[in-house]
Scaffold this active site. Sequence first.
Site, PDB file in Angstrom:
ATOM      1  N   GLU A  31      35.745  30.843 105.576  1.00 61.30           N
ATOM      2  CA  GLU A  31      35.960  32.260 105.270  1.00 61.30           C
ATOM      3  C   GLU A  31      37.028  32.866 106.173  1.00 61.30           C
ATOM      4  O   GLU A  31      37.754  33.765 105.768  1.00 61.30           O
ATOM      5  CB  GLU A  31      34.657  33.047 105.454  1.00 61.30           C
ATOM      6  CG  GLU A  31      33.879  33.223 104.182  1.00 61.30           C
ATOM      7  CD  GLU A  31      32.624  34.037 104.415  1.00 61.30           C
ATOM      8  OE1 GLU A  31      32.729  35.248 104.661  1.00 61.30           O
ATOM      9  OE2 GLU A  31      31.532  33.455 104.365  1.00 61.30           O
TER      10      GLU A  31
ATOM     11  N   GLY B  67      50.405  17.972 129.082  1.00 59.68           N
ATOM     12  CA  GLY B  67      50.845  16.774 128.381  1.00 59.68           C
ATOM     13  C   GLY B  67      49.798  16.260 127.419  1.00 59.68           C
ATOM     14  O   GLY B  67      50.085  15.932 126.274  1.00 59.68           O
ATOM     15  N   THR B  68      48.543  16.216 127.904  1.00 57.97           N
ATOM     16  CA  THR B  68      47.480  15.664 127.067  1.00 57.97           C
ATOM     17  C   THR B  68      47.132  16.610 125.927  1.00 57.97           C
ATOM     18  O   THR B  68      47.082  16.212 124.767  1.00 57.97           O
ATOM     19  CB  THR B  68      46.221  15.391 127.917  1.00 57.97           C
ATOM     20  OG1 THR B  68      46.593  14.638 129.062  1.00 57.97           O
ATOM     21  CG2 THR B  68      45.205  14.598 127.129  1.00 57.97           C
TER      22      THR B  68
ATOM     23  N   ASN C 271      37.296  30.880 131.734  1.00 59.76           N
ATOM     24  CA  ASN C 271      36.653  30.047 130.718  1.00 59.76           C
ATOM     25  C   ASN C 271      35.387  30.691 130.184  1.00 59.76           C
ATOM     26  O   ASN C 271      35.064  30.557 129.011  1.00 59.76           O
ATOM     27  CB  ASN C 271      36.337  28.665 131.286  1.00 59.76           C
ATOM     28  CG  ASN C 271      37.599  27.882 131.580  1.00 59.76           C
ATOM     29  OD1 ASN C 271      38.663  28.224 131.083  1.00 59.76           O
ATOM     30  ND2 ASN C 271      37.490  26.851 132.392  1.00 59.76           N
TER      31      ASN C 271
ATOM     32  N   ASN D 197      46.533  32.500 129.716  1.00 61.66           N
ATOM     33  CA  ASN D 197      45.857  32.745 130.978  1.00 61.66           C
ATOM     34  C   ASN D 197      46.224  34.080 131.595  1.00 61.66           C
ATOM     35  O   ASN D 197      45.380  34.753 132.171  1.00 61.66           O
ATOM     36  CB  ASN D 197      46.159  31.623 131.972  1.00 61.66           C
ATOM     37  CG  ASN D 197      45.361  30.377 131.657  1.00 61.66           C
ATOM     38  OD1 ASN D 197      44.382  30.443 130.922  1.00 61.66           O
ATOM     39  ND2 ASN D 197      45.765  29.252 132.199  1.00 61.66           N
TER      40      ASN D 197
END
Length: 453
Positions: A254, A144-145, A228, A206
Amino acid sequence: MRECISIHIGQAGIQVGNACWELYCLEHGIQPNGQMPADNTTGGGDDAFNTFFSETGAGKHVPRAVYVDLEPTVCDEVRTGSYRQLYHPEQIISGKEDAANNYARGHYTIGKEIVDIVLDRIRKLSDNCTGLQGFLVFHATGGGTGSGLGSLLLERLSVDYGRKSKLSFAITPAPQVATAVVEPYNSVLSTHALLEHTDCTFCLDNEALYDVCRRNLDIERPTYTNLNRLVAQVISSLTASLRFDGALNVDVTEFQTNLVPYPRIHFMLTSYAPIISAEKAYHEQLSVAEITNSVFEPAGMMTKCDPRHGKYMACCLMYRGDVVPKDVNAAVATIKTKRTIQFVDWCPTGFKCGINYQPPTAVPGGDLARVQRAVCMVANTTAIAEALSRIDHKFDLMYAKRAFVHWYVGEGMEEGEFSEAREDLVALEKDYEEVGAETADGDGEEEEFGEEY
């Protein structure tokens, strides 16, 4: 200076951000408290890493970054984590209630309250820059965020900093692995904003990252930390030429010039090599030719889509470490002769290479081996349309029954926005089809792709 400001939005953005800044600090020899023993020009100077770090008079290096989330837990991890002294307290902005996986909450109700504080913080950071180059935005499109507040921020940045480039690193929904039922809605709504307000979007998902971790690093159950750190290596390679001096440096602008043939066709596929565990690296010769071949392996792509189903429009190879132009030219020539990689007929050459002499850094206790050289590939290929059409299909299944729509409408969104966003993506799929079509016979039947759902 050509400064870049990083903006990390939502849980995914913040956690990827943590991994990135941890890696940047290791690469530049900056300690977790911001001190840098090797730096002789205290309080400024024109060092290359000042594109990402600002220096205080006391010799402390502060990331040019903002962390934003609508709920406090993830931000609190940064505030109490091992790099807590690195950031200015005002750089970490958290709200009190969650966006609850709802784009409308992130974009309208709750995001609206926080966005001005964030923009003010960004303004302070940009006032601190002598020649701001652009923004790197990190977020996921499924939550949501990241989706709601992410697109709201991008819209506002377009207004306030119209000419600056905006690159977004988006964790997009994976085919099988999902963290929310309403991912397709959020993703379609935010992709609609990404189309208009970013210059270049790097798609990561993911599931593809899990597969890479399992296959190449023999991690049976990869955690988000594993993923990550992998993403951080990719992003570090993309930004290395801004932070270090090298033979063939590549600027953020570029990227756009070389990778984006039409403004809407800016969704990039990335891959990285060598992704290899320490035990294996000891026994393998990882030459320039070998790592160049392995970045084109379909299995190594950071987004679940098969580049063999599409055509390449442009491709960027960023080498780092012990690499000389002669080897790069040879490796690229080999790839061109193999004909395994199909380019669109209107873009015959299509390779841009960058070389940076700073070797890749391995995080202590991380999964990746220390190697002498690495390469990161960013490609603009029509195959990414597979990933887009997969999300669109899931969106259609739910939207046909108007499932879950009341949650969005209740937060002040209009149903028309759903159909508007969806129509925009229909047009995008069409654009990708036309770009990949042969130019010689313009009136031939267009075949639909998206065989696998």
